[in-house]
Enzyme design. Structure first.
Site, PDB file in Angstrom:
ATOM      1  N   HIS A 125       0.827  -1.228   0.000  1.00  0.00           N
ATOM      2  CA  HIS A 125       0.000   0.000   0.000  1.00  0.00           C
ATOM      3  C   HIS A 125       0.853   1.267   0.000  1.00  0.00           C
ATOM      4  O   HIS A 125       0.316   2.356  -0.192  1.00  0.00           O
ATOM      5  CB  HIS A 125      -0.924   0.030   1.219  1.00  0.00           C
ATOM      6  CG  HIS A 125      -1.961  -1.045   1.227  1.00  0.00           C
ATOM      7  ND1 HIS A 125      -2.867  -1.210   0.198  1.00  0.00           N
ATOM      8  CD2 HIS A 125      -2.230  -2.036   2.122  1.00  0.00           C
ATOM      9  CE1 HIS A 125      -3.651  -2.246   0.472  1.00  0.00           C
ATOM     10  NE2 HIS A 125      -3.284  -2.773   1.622  1.00  0.00           N
ATOM     11  N   ASP A 161      -2.868 -10.667  -2.427  1.00  0.00           N
ATOM     12  CA  ASP A 161      -3.432 -10.148  -1.168  1.00  0.00           C
ATOM     13  C   ASP A 161      -4.896  -9.759  -1.416  1.00  0.00           C
ATOM     14  O   ASP A 161      -5.264  -9.367  -2.523  1.00  0.00           O
ATOM     15  CB  ASP A 161      -2.629  -8.918  -0.749  1.00  0.00           C
ATOM     16  CG  ASP A 161      -2.992  -8.409   0.641  1.00  0.00           C
ATOM     17  OD1 ASP A 161      -2.252  -8.716   1.588  1.00  0.00           O
ATOM     18  OD2 ASP A 161      -4.008  -7.695   0.777  1.00  0.00           O
ATOM     19  N   HIS A 163      -6.428  -7.238  -0.482  1.00  0.00           N
ATOM     20  CA  HIS A 163      -6.562  -5.802  -0.745  1.00  0.00           C
ATOM     21  C   HIS A 163      -5.787  -5.429  -2.007  1.00  0.00           C
ATOM     22  O   HIS A 163      -4.753  -6.027  -2.310  1.00  0.00           O
ATOM     23  CB  HIS A 163      -6.012  -4.994   0.437  1.00  0.00           C
ATOM     24  CG  HIS A 163      -6.666  -5.333   1.743  1.00  0.00           C
ATOM     25  ND1 HIS A 163      -6.091  -6.195   2.659  1.00  0.00           N
ATOM     26  CD2 HIS A 163      -7.857  -4.956   2.258  1.00  0.00           C
ATOM     27  CE1 HIS A 163      -6.904  -6.313   3.710  1.00  0.00           C
ATOM     28  NE2 HIS A 163      -7.988  -5.582   3.484  1.00  0.00           N
ATOM     29  N   ASP A 248      -4.636 -12.729   3.421  1.00  0.00           N
ATOM     30  CA  ASP A 248      -5.884 -12.269   4.028  1.00  0.00           C
ATOM     31  C   ASP A 248      -7.119 -12.562   3.177  1.00  0.00           C
ATOM     32  O   ASP A 248      -8.227 -12.168   3.543  1.00  0.00           O
ATOM     33  CB  ASP A 248      -5.797 -10.780   4.411  1.00  0.00           C
ATOM     34  CG  ASP A 248      -5.068  -9.943   3.377  1.00  0.00           C
ATOM     35  OD1 ASP A 248      -4.812 -10.441   2.265  1.00  0.00           O
ATOM     36  OD2 ASP A 248      -4.739  -8.780   3.692  1.00  0.00           O
TER      37      ASP A 248
HETATM   38 ZN   LIG Z   1      -4.188  -7.133   2.680  1.00  0.00          ZN
END
Ligand SMILES: [Zn+2]
Length: 341
Positions: A125, A161, A163, A248
């Protein structure tokens, strides 16, 4: 055939904030799990300290100094969300980068080698000048640039991931030499990563986003690899495959709503290993991102490492899917159309 896999493990015990999901307890059983299930198959690496100027291929010096200063000033938040630093965080984040680069170098020194940088804080991120989503420096982006300085021009990053890796996408958005492919749950943090974000200028077409509705699991991932990830990688023909490995999307993860199983992570990794063997002389590195259920995280990392080492999955690896998966066929066809795959 079995391989020895180089692994770095940096658990950053002082980089911790009360009640925060990205904490050192995530790593509590990873080393034991790997030692127990991959005896004699792991080359444990110790990160060599690096200088902050190793980060400036991705992050300007002003940003590096900003994180250093904020960490020196004691515990606090460095974004508008919940990305924290403690007094040790700058050094911890430097070690995470060092471990990633050390793993990469170990991979490049051995032939057909695959490794894993199991590090925190995570990175995908973090944009060039912005900490975000528990990430301070973008480990995999810095590794991509380092691979290029070592003569590997074309880098493919697969980010599974749950996200979207907004930082990695942003850093390489106009770069035709770095293919970024992300699978993620749509509608959750960081809120971008739609299928229509495909790159910019020279980099148009080298960003591929595959947003999923909640509930997608092993079957959806399998179809996605066949329909999009495999043909995109074969068309791009990378010199090295890097993987933003966040766990995740696991069905037991508390932060999101996909339902990949431990067996699913073995199969995903096995597919990626196959592509690396066919396309880039076996060169492949996984870099840890998220994964917030410590038990699910350590068993899933173990399963990925079994696949990296060319070993089989034990019978005991369960499934655990709770409900039937949504049909994503139409969405996959649409993404194939967008990218002419
Ligand atoms: Zn994540």
């Amino acid at each position: 055939m079995n391989f020895i896999i180089p692994i770095s493990l940096v658990d950053s015990p002082q980089h911790s904030s009360p009640g925060h999901p990205e904490n050192p307890a995530r790593f509590r059983s990873i080393r034991d799990e790997l030692s127990q299930h991959l005896p004699g198959k792991i080359q444990w690496l110790e990160p060599e300290p690096i200088q902050p100027d190793m980060l400036t291929t991705v992050h300007p010096e002003s940003y590096v100094r900003f994180i250093e200063r904020r960490a020196e000033n004691g515990p606090g938040i460095v974004d508008y969300g919940d990305t924290y630093v403690t007094r040790s965080s700058f050094q911890d984040a430097l070690y995470a980068v060092a471990a990633t680069l050390g793993t990469l170098e170990a991979i490049l020194e051995a032939s057909a080698s695959k490794g894993f940088a199991i590090i925190r804080p995570p990175g995908h991120h973090a944009a060039s000048q912005k900490a975000m989503g528990f990430c301070l420096f973008n480990n995999i982006a810095i590794a991509s640039r380092h691979a290029q300085t070592m003569g590997l021009q074309r880098v493919a990053i697969v980010d599974f991931d749950v996200h979207h890796g907004n930082g990695t996408q942003d850093i390489f958005y106009a770069d035709p030499d770095v293919l970024y492919i992300s699978t993620h749950q749509s509608g959750i943090f960081p809120g971008i990563g739609t299928e229509n974000e495909t790159g910019y200028q020279e980099g148009l077409g080298t960003t591929i986003n595959i947003p999923f509705p909640g509930g997608v699991g092993d079957d959806g991932f399998d179809k996605t690899f066949t329909a999009i990830i495999q043909p995109a990688l074969y068309r791009f023909r990378p010199d090295i495959l890097l993987v933003s490995a966040g766990y995740d999307a696991h069905h037991d993860d508390p932060l999101a709503g996909l339902q990949v199983t431990g067996k699913g992570y073995f199969e995903i990794t096995q597919k990626l290993v196959g592509y690396a063997n066919e396309l880039c002389e076996g060169r492949m590195m996984m870099v840890l991102e998220g994964g917030y259920n410590p038990e699910a995280l350590s068993s899933s990392i173990r399963n990925s490492c079994l696949a990296l080492a060319g070993m089989n999955l034990p019978e005991t690896a369960g499934t655990g899917v709770r409900f039937s998966e949504p049909d994503i066929q139409e969405s996959l066809q649409n993404i194939r159309r967008i990218h002419s795959l």
